[in-house]
Structures are given as C-alpha cells and as structure tokens.
Design a protein around this motif. Structure first.
Motif, PDB file in Angstrom:
ATOM      1  N   MET B   1       0.836  -1.213   0.000  1.00  0.00           N
ATOM      2  CA  MET B   1       0.000   0.000   0.000  1.00  0.00           C
ATOM      3  C   MET B   1       0.873   1.266   0.000  1.00  0.00           C
ATOM      4  N   LEU B   2       1.823   1.291   0.935  1.00  0.00           N
ATOM      5  CA  LEU B   2       2.757   2.419   1.005  1.00  0.00           C
ATOM      6  C   LEU B   2       3.526   2.547  -0.309  1.00  0.00           C
ATOM      7  N   LYS B   3       3.971   1.403  -0.839  1.00  0.00           N
ATOM      8  CA  LYS B   3       4.632   1.356  -2.151  1.00  0.00           C
ATOM      9  C   LYS B   3       3.860   2.185  -3.163  1.00  0.00           C
ATOM     10  N   GLY B  17      13.782  11.107  -1.235  1.00  0.00           N
ATOM     11  CA  GLY B  17      13.124  10.483  -0.097  1.00  0.00           C
ATOM     12  C   GLY B  17      12.643  11.542   0.880  1.00  0.00           C
ATOM     13  N   TYR B  18      13.443  12.549   1.019  1.00  0.00           N
ATOM     14  CA  TYR B  18      13.106  13.641   1.938  1.00  0.00           C
ATOM     15  C   TYR B  18      11.861  14.406   1.480  1.00  0.00           C
ATOM     16  N   ASP B  19      11.812  14.722   0.182  1.00  0.00           N
ATOM     17  CA  ASP B  19      10.628  15.375  -0.395  1.00  0.00           C
ATOM     18  C   ASP B  19       9.371  14.540  -0.142  1.00  0.00           C
ATOM     19  N   ILE B  20       9.517  13.237  -0.336  1.00  0.00           N
ATOM     20  CA  ILE B  20       8.378  12.341  -0.166  1.00  0.00           C
ATOM     21  C   ILE B  20       7.894  12.365   1.279  1.00  0.00           C
ATOM     22  N   THR B  21       8.845  12.342   2.211  1.00  0.00           N
ATOM     23  CA  THR B  21       8.497  12.403   3.632  1.00  0.00           C
ATOM     24  C   THR B  21       7.646  13.638   3.934  1.00  0.00           C
ATOM     25  N   LEU B  22       8.080  14.792   3.419  1.00  0.00           N
ATOM     26  CA  LEU B  22       7.347  16.043   3.677  1.00  0.00           C
ATOM     27  C   LEU B  22       5.989  16.051   2.987  1.00  0.00           C
ATOM     28  N   THR B  23       5.975  15.662   1.719  1.00  0.00           N
ATOM     29  CA  THR B  23       4.717  15.643   0.967  1.00  0.00           C
ATOM     30  C   THR B  23       3.717  14.695   1.635  1.00  0.00           C
ATOM     31  N   PHE B  24       4.237  13.590   2.081  1.00  0.00           N
ATOM     32  CA  PHE B  24       3.417  12.608   2.784  1.00  0.00           C
ATOM     33  C   PHE B  24       2.691  13.246   3.963  1.00  0.00           C
ATOM     34  N   LYS B  25       3.454  13.973   4.774  1.00  0.00           N
ATOM     35  CA  LYS B  25       2.895  14.608   5.974  1.00  0.00           C
ATOM     36  C   LYS B  25       1.798  15.599   5.621  1.00  0.00           C
ATOM     37  N   THR B  36      10.292   7.759   8.130  1.00  0.00           N
ATOM     38  CA  THR B  36      11.290   7.956   7.069  1.00  0.00           C
ATOM     39  C   THR B  36      11.993   6.642   6.743  1.00  0.00           C
ATOM     40  N   SER B  37      12.306   5.886   7.794  1.00  0.00           N
ATOM     41  CA  SER B  37      13.024   4.620   7.570  1.00  0.00           C
ATOM     42  C   SER B  37      12.256   3.732   6.591  1.00  0.00           C
ATOM     43  N   GLN B  38      10.940   3.764   6.716  1.00  0.00           N
ATOM     44  CA  GLN B  38      10.113   2.925   5.852  1.00  0.00           C
ATOM     45  C   GLN B  38      10.101   3.466   4.426  1.00  0.00           C
ATOM     46  N   ILE B  39      10.043   4.785   4.314  1.00  0.00           N
ATOM     47  CA  ILE B  39      10.033   5.402   2.989  1.00  0.00           C
ATOM     48  C   ILE B  39      11.317   5.080   2.229  1.00  0.00           C
ATOM     49  N   TYR B  40      12.470   5.203   2.903  1.00  0.00           N
ATOM     50  CA  TYR B  40      13.738   4.888   2.241  1.00  0.00           C
ATOM     51  C   TYR B  40      13.811   3.412   1.864  1.00  0.00           C
ATOM     52  N   ARG B  41      13.263   2.564   2.716  1.00  0.00           N
ATOM     53  CA  ARG B  41      13.278   1.144   2.393  1.00  0.00           C
ATOM     54  C   ARG B  41      12.396   0.840   1.176  1.00  0.00           C
ATOM     55  N   GLU B  42      11.197   1.453   1.167  1.00  0.00           N
ATOM     56  CA  GLU B  42      10.277   1.195   0.050  1.00  0.00           C
ATOM     57  C   GLU B  42      10.849   1.739  -1.264  1.00  0.00           C
ATOM     58  N   GLN B  44      13.877   1.661  -2.150  1.00  0.00           N
ATOM     59  CA  GLN B  44      14.781   0.620  -2.639  1.00  0.00           C
ATOM     60  C   GLN B  44      14.003  -0.498  -3.336  1.00  0.00           C
ATOM     61  N   THR B  45      12.821  -0.796  -2.764  1.00  0.00           N
ATOM     62  CA  THR B  45      11.988  -1.845  -3.358  1.00  0.00           C
ATOM     63  C   THR B  45      11.473  -1.399  -4.731  1.00  0.00           C
ATOM     64  N   LEU B  46      11.051  -0.148  -4.835  1.00  0.00           N
ATOM     65  CA  LEU B  46      10.580   0.372  -6.123  1.00  0.00           C
ATOM     66  C   LEU B  46      11.681   0.226  -7.172  1.00  0.00           C
ATOM     67  N   LYS B  47      12.892   0.561  -6.770  1.00  0.00           N
ATOM     68  CA  LYS B  47      14.038   0.482  -7.664  1.00  0.00           C
ATOM     69  C   LYS B  47      14.271  -0.970  -8.091  1.00  0.00           C
ATOM     70  N   LYS B  48      14.226  -1.864  -7.093  1.00  0.00           N
ATOM     71  CA  LYS B  48      14.447  -3.281  -7.342  1.00  0.00           C
ATOM     72  C   LYS B  48      13.410  -3.838  -8.325  1.00  0.00           C
ATOM     73  N   ASN B  49      12.155  -3.341  -8.182  1.00  0.00           N
ATOM     74  CA  ASN B  49      11.070  -3.799  -9.058  1.00  0.00           C
ATOM     75  C   ASN B  49      11.087  -3.111 -10.424  1.00  0.00           C
ATOM     76  N   GLY B  50      11.998  -2.172 -10.588  1.00  0.00           N
ATOM     77  CA  GLY B  50      12.056  -1.446 -11.858  1.00  0.00           C
ATOM     78  C   GLY B  50      10.946  -0.418 -12.011  1.00  0.00           C
ATOM     79  N   TRP B  51      10.332  -0.017 -10.902  1.00  0.00           N
ATOM     80  CA  TRP B  51       9.243   0.963 -10.960  1.00  0.00           C
ATOM     81  C   TRP B  51       9.750   2.402 -10.844  1.00  0.00           C
ATOM     82  N   ALA B  52      11.020   2.539 -10.450  1.00  0.00           N
ATOM     83  CA  ALA B  52      11.626   3.870 -10.342  1.00  0.00           C
ATOM     84  C   ALA B  52      13.126   3.770 -10.546  1.00  0.00           C
ATOM     85  N   THR B  53      13.725   4.865 -10.984  1.00  0.00           N
ATOM     86  CA  THR B  53      15.183   4.929 -11.103  1.00  0.00           C
ATOM     87  C   THR B  53      15.663   6.060 -10.205  1.00  0.00           C
TER      88      THR B  53
END
Lengths: 186, 186
Positions: B1-3, B17-25, B36-42, B44-53
């Motif tokens: 969901m967060l993804k 990641g920082y922009d996302i944290t603020l926009t999220f709030k 934030t820890s979760q955002i940075y982790r996710e 990495q997952t987006l990158k791994k899945n090829g959904w973001a560079t």
DNA sequence: TGGGTCATGTAACCTGTTACATGATTAG
DNA sequence: CTAATCATGTAACAGGTTACATGACCCA
C-alpha cells in the motif's frame, strides 16, 4: 495491541485459541482483524510473558483442546495498558489511499468506482447489522451490565462510522456527476 | 500500500526520499502514516522492481541528494493497482480496542477517559485544520484541477471522520454522566 | 554555540498476511 | 459421501516501529 485484545478476552474467562478466534469475529472485528495464525502466535507470547497459562483438556469425539487462563501478572498488564493514556488517532485506510490518486483515471471510471464503493459499503453495513445483538450471545461471558456498556459503545462507533462513510461516498458521487453534467451542458 | 502511495507521489514529479516524507505529511497523513526509515526502504523496493530509477544530484552548501523518477513500468503498476477493484473496509483502531475493555475500570475513571479523549480529539482537529489549504502549496505539483479534486475528497473524508469521532466521544461521555447521576439520585 | 533544516540511511525487532498442513466428528 | 465444524498449528514473507547514526549549513 492484539496481545491486549486477547488478554482482555481471557479476562472474561478461560478460552482456547479457537474460542478466541470466534469471539474476536463477533466483537472486536468492528475495529480490528486477526488471522488464526496470529492468535495462536500471540497466545504463545502471552505464555512466554507469564500473562497466561495453558492446560490441555481431552474431549470425547473431538480433538484435544488447549485452554488458556489469564494470570495475576496478566491482569496487571491489562490494567497497565488500559490506564496508559497515550491517545492514538492515527489511522490507515487503503481505500482513501486509492481515492487520493483517482485523478489518474477518467471521470466516468471514477463515477463507476464510487458506484461500486456505494454498493460494497451498503453490503458491508447489512452484514454488520445482520446479527443485531451478538452481545446477547455472550451474556453468559459478560455478566456485568457495565462491561457490556463499553462493548455497545464500540458497536455504536461502528454504526456511526459506516453511516459517515456512506454519506461521504454519496457526496463524492454527486460531486462527480455534477461535473459530468456541466461538461455536457457547456 | 505504502509502495503505491509513494509511486503515486513520484507520478506527480521526481522527488527525493526527503521530499516524499514532507509531501506525505501534508497530504496522505490524513489516512496513512509512514516513518522515514520505511520510505527509504520502500524506495529501494521500487528500484528493485524497476518501478523507479534514481540519480544522485550534487548540491552546493547542502548534502548530495538522490532524486527518484517513476518509470513506464512504474506507471503501469500504479494503474494496475488503481483499477484493481477489491474493496477493503477493514480498519484497525487502537482506541476502540481500549474502549472495548474499559469495563475493567471505574465509572469515574472512564468519564475522565472520555474527557481526555475529547480534549485530545479537539486538539487533533485543530492541528489538522491549522493549514487550511495545503493543496495550494502543491499547486505547482498538481496542475490538473481534476487531480486536486480527489485530494480534496480525502480531506473532506478526514473532516467528516473527525466530526463523527468527536460526536461519538460526546455521546459516550453523556451516557456515562447520566449513569452516574442515576446512581446519586437513587 | 546551539538548534533547526536538509538529507541520508541501517539494524533489530514486532506485527500482520498468505499459504500450507492435519485429522476427527457430525449433519444433510 | 461430502461439506461444515472443531481444533491445532508452522513457515515464509511483507510491512511497520523504534532506536541509532552522520554531517553540513544557516540563523539567532
């Protein structure tokens, strides 16, 4: 959180994991969900923490069962949790997350989206209300009318929540339909 | 969901990641929270899945930043998620869980409990409403007025939810106070 | 010189989900 | 004979929380 929910149920009386699963569905499911796998795991944690003990009971014609009983230390923990006064309003709604990004899709598709939500929400409400007094089922478990009062309060919350949700959906639907009509009459 | 929430934000434009944290709030926090820890982790997952560079950008006077950009495959995934029509009404409320078991405590203590909830809820509402038009802050991000519409809908939901919550608390408070008065007049 | 903002994360742990696995009895 | 109910769980994985860690700049 689930730990304390289970602890609270055990405080009404000793139960097996299976009993807890059923009771959960009939009471706490208005505001919490749990899989059986999680309930059995948490029961092990309660045992490990000394908050509950278990006893295997043989049954004729049925598999053995493991009855869990809350300990004094478990009651202390339950009350510690109840009187710990941090207020948590934060919520997580997958549906709202999806709605937020609906701008990606067409107006027609989104009207359809809210139509489906409307249907599903009405179904959800009728399922929730189908058993009007599950509390009565547990009148032997919760003898104290003052305890049933707080159960009723959470049910009341469930009702208010569902009504609110439904009227929000209707409002959104109406808004989108008006926009659609404006496009056609321009 | 967060993804998918992050993917949706990246779809408005490339971000760190920082922009996302603020926009999220300022936007999704009405119905979702994330560390934030979760955002940075996710990310990495987006990158791994090829959904973001990602691309590292040097800055003068500030630490380097890593800008994430959604890919075509990421957009496909976003739309797959949006059009996947499972409806999830289930919710989890720690506060309701506590209320359910309040029967363990005294009437006076519970009146106090609802008084505190009432205070906290009013504070929560005023904080939420303090920045009346955070959407305007993002008018450069969300240029399309039709996209802002769905944002406004989720904010409207937040408002309705808070109003409902407050009136539920008031109702419970009144009920307990009436019970208390009955005891005294008997 | 001390706090706020910008900017990045890691590690350990806890909680929740999904899928799998077993096996007896009972009611239709 | 077949589906439901009673009754127990495990394993692997996904998602969320808490605590820690670093470092530069800017403003008062």
């Amino acid at each position: 959180m689930l730990k304390h929910g289970i602890l609270g149920l055990l405080n009404y009386g000793s139960m097996t994991g299976y009993d807890i699963t059923l009771t959960f569905k009939n009471s706490l499911s208005y505001f919490w969900t749990a899989q059986t796998s999680q309930i059995y795991r948490e029961l092990q944690t309660l045992k490990k923490n000394g908050w509950a003990t278990d006893e295997t009971v043989e049954q004729s014609g049925k598999p053995d069962k493991k009855v869990f009983t809350i300990t004094e230390s478990g009651r202390t923990e339950l009350n510690r949790w109840l009187t710990d006064d941090k207020t948590e309003f934060a919520m997580r709604s997958p549906l709202l997350m999806k709605t937020f990004f609906r701008g990606e899709r067409s107006l027609d598709e989104n009207i359809e989206y809210f139509n489906k939500l409307h249907e599903d929400c009405k179904n959800f409400i009728s399922v929730m209300q189908s058993s009007p007094s599950k509390i009565d089922l547990y009148s032997d478990v919760i003898k104290d009318p003052m305890k049933a009062l707080y159960w009723k309060m959470t049910m009341e919350y469930g009702l208010m929540y569902e009504q609110m949700y439904l009227s929000w959906i209707e409002k959104c639907k109406k808004e989108l339909e008006e926009i659609k009509n404006e496009y056609f009459t321009d």
